[in-house]
Design a protein around this motif. Structure first.
Motif, PDB file in Angstrom:
ATOM      1  N   SER A  25       0.839  -1.201   0.000  1.00 28.70           N
ATOM      2  CA  SER A  25       0.000   0.000   0.000  1.00 28.70           C
ATOM      3  C   SER A  25       0.875   1.253   0.000  1.00 28.70           C
ATOM      4  O   SER A  25       0.666   2.193  -0.759  1.00 28.70           O
ATOM      5  CB  SER A  25      -0.905  -0.006   1.235  1.00 28.70           C
ATOM      6  OG  SER A  25      -1.505   1.252   1.403  1.00 28.70           O
ATOM      7  N   ILE A 108      -8.574   9.825  -4.418  1.00 25.78           N
ATOM      8  CA  ILE A 108      -7.200   9.484  -4.793  1.00 25.78           C
ATOM      9  C   ILE A 108      -7.206   8.383  -5.863  1.00 25.78           C
ATOM     10  O   ILE A 108      -6.544   8.492  -6.889  1.00 25.78           O
ATOM     11  CB  ILE A 108      -6.367   9.030  -3.580  1.00 25.78           C
ATOM     12  CG1 ILE A 108      -6.227  10.174  -2.566  1.00 25.78           C
ATOM     13  CG2 ILE A 108      -4.976   8.560  -4.024  1.00 25.78           C
ATOM     14  CD1 ILE A 108      -5.535   9.802  -1.274  1.00 25.78           C
ATOM     15  N   TYR A 112      -5.278   8.246  -9.336  1.00 21.59           N
ATOM     16  CA  TYR A 112      -4.199   7.265  -9.253  1.00 21.59           C
ATOM     17  C   TYR A 112      -4.258   6.289 -10.427  1.00 21.59           C
ATOM     18  O   TYR A 112      -3.249   5.941 -11.035  1.00 21.59           O
ATOM     19  CB  TYR A 112      -4.384   6.504  -7.943  1.00 21.59           C
ATOM     20  CG  TYR A 112      -3.133   5.969  -7.325  1.00 21.59           C
ATOM     21  CD1 TYR A 112      -2.311   6.797  -6.564  1.00 21.59           C
ATOM     22  CD2 TYR A 112      -2.768   4.632  -7.465  1.00 21.59           C
ATOM     23  CE1 TYR A 112      -1.174   6.304  -5.972  1.00 21.59           C
ATOM     24  CE2 TYR A 112      -1.631   4.138  -6.879  1.00 21.59           C
ATOM     25  CZ  TYR A 112      -0.830   4.975  -6.130  1.00 21.59           C
ATOM     26  OH  TYR A 112       0.307   4.484  -5.547  1.00 21.59           O
ATOM     27  N   SER A 327      -0.980  -0.575  -4.335  1.00 27.50           N
ATOM     28  CA  SER A 327      -1.501   0.571  -3.575  1.00 27.50           C
ATOM     29  C   SER A 327      -2.983   0.786  -3.867  1.00 27.50           C
ATOM     30  O   SER A 327      -3.765   1.099  -2.971  1.00 27.50           O
ATOM     31  CB  SER A 327      -0.758   1.859  -3.945  1.00 27.50           C
ATOM     32  OG  SER A 327       0.587   1.753  -3.603  1.00 27.50           O
ATOM     33  N   SER A 330      -5.489  -0.992  -1.822  1.00 26.38           N
ATOM     34  CA  SER A 330      -5.730  -0.484  -0.467  1.00 26.38           C
ATOM     35  C   SER A 330      -6.539   0.813  -0.485  1.00 26.38           C
ATOM     36  O   SER A 330      -7.131   1.192   0.521  1.00 26.38           O
ATOM     37  CB  SER A 330      -4.407  -0.265   0.267  1.00 26.38           C
ATOM     38  OG  SER A 330      -3.748   0.876  -0.231  1.00 26.38           O
TER      39      SER A 330
HETATM   40  N1  PHE Z   1       1.018   5.302  -0.517  1.00 28.05           N
HETATM   41  C1  PHE Z   1       0.648   5.285  -1.888  1.00 28.05           C
HETATM   42  C2  PHE Z   1       1.785   5.813  -2.732  1.00 28.05           C
HETATM   43  O1  PHE Z   1       2.786   6.242  -2.241  1.00 28.05           O
HETATM   44  C3  PHE Z   1      -0.605   6.064  -2.155  1.00 28.05           C
HETATM   45  C4  PHE Z   1      -1.719   5.812  -1.211  1.00 28.05           C
HETATM   46  C5  PHE Z   1      -2.231   6.847  -0.461  1.00 28.05           C
HETATM   47  C6  PHE Z   1      -2.245   4.531  -1.049  1.00 28.05           C
HETATM   48  C7  PHE Z   1      -3.227   6.643   0.467  1.00 28.05           C
HETATM   49  C8  PHE Z   1      -3.254   4.308  -0.137  1.00 28.05           C
HETATM   50  C9  PHE Z   1      -3.736   5.351   0.626  1.00 28.05           C
HETATM   51  O2  PHE Z   1       1.701   5.821  -3.928  1.00 28.05           O
END
Ligand code: PHE
Length: 453
Positions: A25, A108, A112, A327, A330
């Motif tokens: 994640s 996100i 993403y 990721s 999650s």
């Molecule tokens: N941590 C992930 C990244 O660095 C992004 C993310 C943010 C995933 C919040 C889950 C929750 O790309």
């Protein structure tokens, strides 16, 4: 004592599975795409230092708090917050913290998936030999041709969202755990290979100097906010992803220990990504501050000139896709569990429904790079607004409220029991950090970035 219950959604097979999933994640586009380009934009060393301090003093303590909440609540973030607020005698409003997290996750995920789609598209391009001998105009055309074409973006975005939904629909053990057990080891292997390549072929010394020699004159209030926001983003904090993963954590696994492993792994990957990318960028006389296109334009240009660059190019974008995939699952998981709990949906239906809504919203990001590239709100495109709102506002705010809840509302004995720690120096340091330091730091950085202090 730690709670003995388990979640209705499932449980990790053990400590290692949790570590792989939480690292999966945490390690994502944030580490490999975003960290290098924001480091480039914010001047290097001093920014990296602030980011590392944020991880250590704010991120790690809040990650422990978030895992603790998840394991004690054993439900979707919203129902966990409602349950624990009841237990501690806090107000009913705490459940909105869970809701905010689910919404942040949706927002996100929507952008993403679009960026992860770029990575998919570049695997295909690299494999087709499109990087070989490419020049500056060529990479601009390659990148512009992709992001300027909303239909292609939509296609890759759709594929990535389907990949995410397929894993999540299969459940905690069958889906999530199986995926991360394959993806994470491969990712580390490729990364180490790439760093080796950068050492052999790139300007490694210059990259080290750029990343680790701080020049504080380059640090602004906004760059401190960006460093803090990124520390939340990269550790997946403040929106319930780590909370839901914590809810599948078997009792009696030490929360402090797994947190340290995950946070260190995440930080090491970000730094290694920088050390894989900047030497190559500098050796070709290219700019570090190229923005979101850094790894999509600058790197292919470099790969195109270097021996073995074609294969390395494919490997790089495969690694990026793996990181994004583990990721994305999650990001969607908190909402899926919420639908299962409250709408009595099956996991598969919930995954498809959630994925569909995020996909729909993602069209706004798809269009931000072409049809709507001139349409701005507050001086930013649709995508840039979503990124700013979630990373720099919602996640730190979520983290702030999580630390306030854990440190000020929950009973101290419950914290000690869940962490399975004696009431000694380590516990007291952690408690101090989430009680005073982390909330104060987040507030000060917020106020500073808007120019109030
Ligand atoms: N941590 C992930 C990244 O660095 C992004 C993310 C943010 C995933 C919040 C889950 C929750 O790309």
């Amino acid at each position: 004592m730690a709670t003995e219950s388990t979640s209705i959604h499932g449980e990790w097979s053990g400590k290692l599975a949790f570590i792989l999933a939480a690292t999966g994640s945490a390690v994502g586009l944030g580490n490999i795409w975003k960290f290098p380009y924001i480091t480039g934009e914010n001047g290097g060393g001093a920014f990296v230092l602030v980011y590392l301090l944020c991880i250590l003093l704010i991120g790690i303590p809040i990650m422990m708090a978030e895992i603790l909440l998840g394991r004690r609540g054993r439900q979707s973030p919203m129902n966990t917050m409602a349950k624990l607020a009841r237990e501690a005698g806090g107000g009913r409003a705490w459940k909105y913290l869970g809701i905010m997290g689910v919404i942040a996750g949706f927002l996100i995920l929507s952008f993403y998936s679009v960026i992860a789609g770029w990575a998919l598209a570049y695997i295909e391009r690299a494999a087709a030999g499109a990087f070989t001998g490419i020049d500056k105009a060529g990479v601009e055309q390659l990148f512009g041709g992709l992001v300027g074409d909303w239909e292609r973006l939509l296609g890759w975005h759709t594929l990535f969202m389907v990949m995410t939904v397929v894993v999540v629909a299969r459940g905690v053990r069958e889906g999530l755990e199986t995926a991360v057990s394959v993806l994470m080891p491969l990712l580390f292997l490729i990364l180490v290979l790439l760093v080796g390549y950068a050492i052999a072929q790139g300007d490694f010394a210059r990259a080290v100097e750029f990343m680790f020699r701080p020049d504080f004159s380059k640090l602004t209030g906004e760059s401190i906010l960006v460093a803090m926001g990124h520390s939340f983003f990269t550790l997946s904090l403040g929106m319930g992803a780590i909370m839901i993963y914590g809810s599948y954590l078997p009792s009696h696994v030490s929360i402090g220990q797994v947190t340290l492993v995950v946070a260190i792994a995440d930080t090491v990957v970000a730094l290694l990504a920088g050390l894989a990318i900047f030497p190559i960028v500098f050796s070709q006389g290219l700019e570090a501050g190229a923005g979101p296109g850094l790894i999509f334009q600058t790197l292919p240009l470099a790969f195109g000139q270097m021996p073995g660059g074609a294969i390395i190019g494919v490997l790089f974008f495969v690694m990026l896709t793996f990181a994004a995939w583990s990721s994305a699952i999650s990001l969607i998981e908190p909402a899926v569990t919420w639908f299962v709990e409250n709408m009595s949906m099956s996991r598969a239906t919930a995954a498809v429904a959630t994925g569909f809504v995020a996909w729909l919203l993602g069209i706004g990001t798809v269009l931000s790079f072409n049809e709507w590239s001139d349409v701005t709100w507050f001086g930013r495109t649709f995508f840039a607004n979503l990124d700013f709102l979630t990373t720099n506002i919602m996640l730190p705010l979520g983290g702030l409220l999580i630390s306030v809840f854990v440190a000020w509302i929950m009973h101290r004995e419950h914290l000690l029991g869940e962490l399975e720690m004696p009431d000694g120096a380590v516990f007291q340091l952690w408690h101090f950090l989430i009680r005073f330091f982390a909330p104060a730091a987040v507030i000060v950085i917020f106020l500073n970035s808007v120019g109030i202090i």
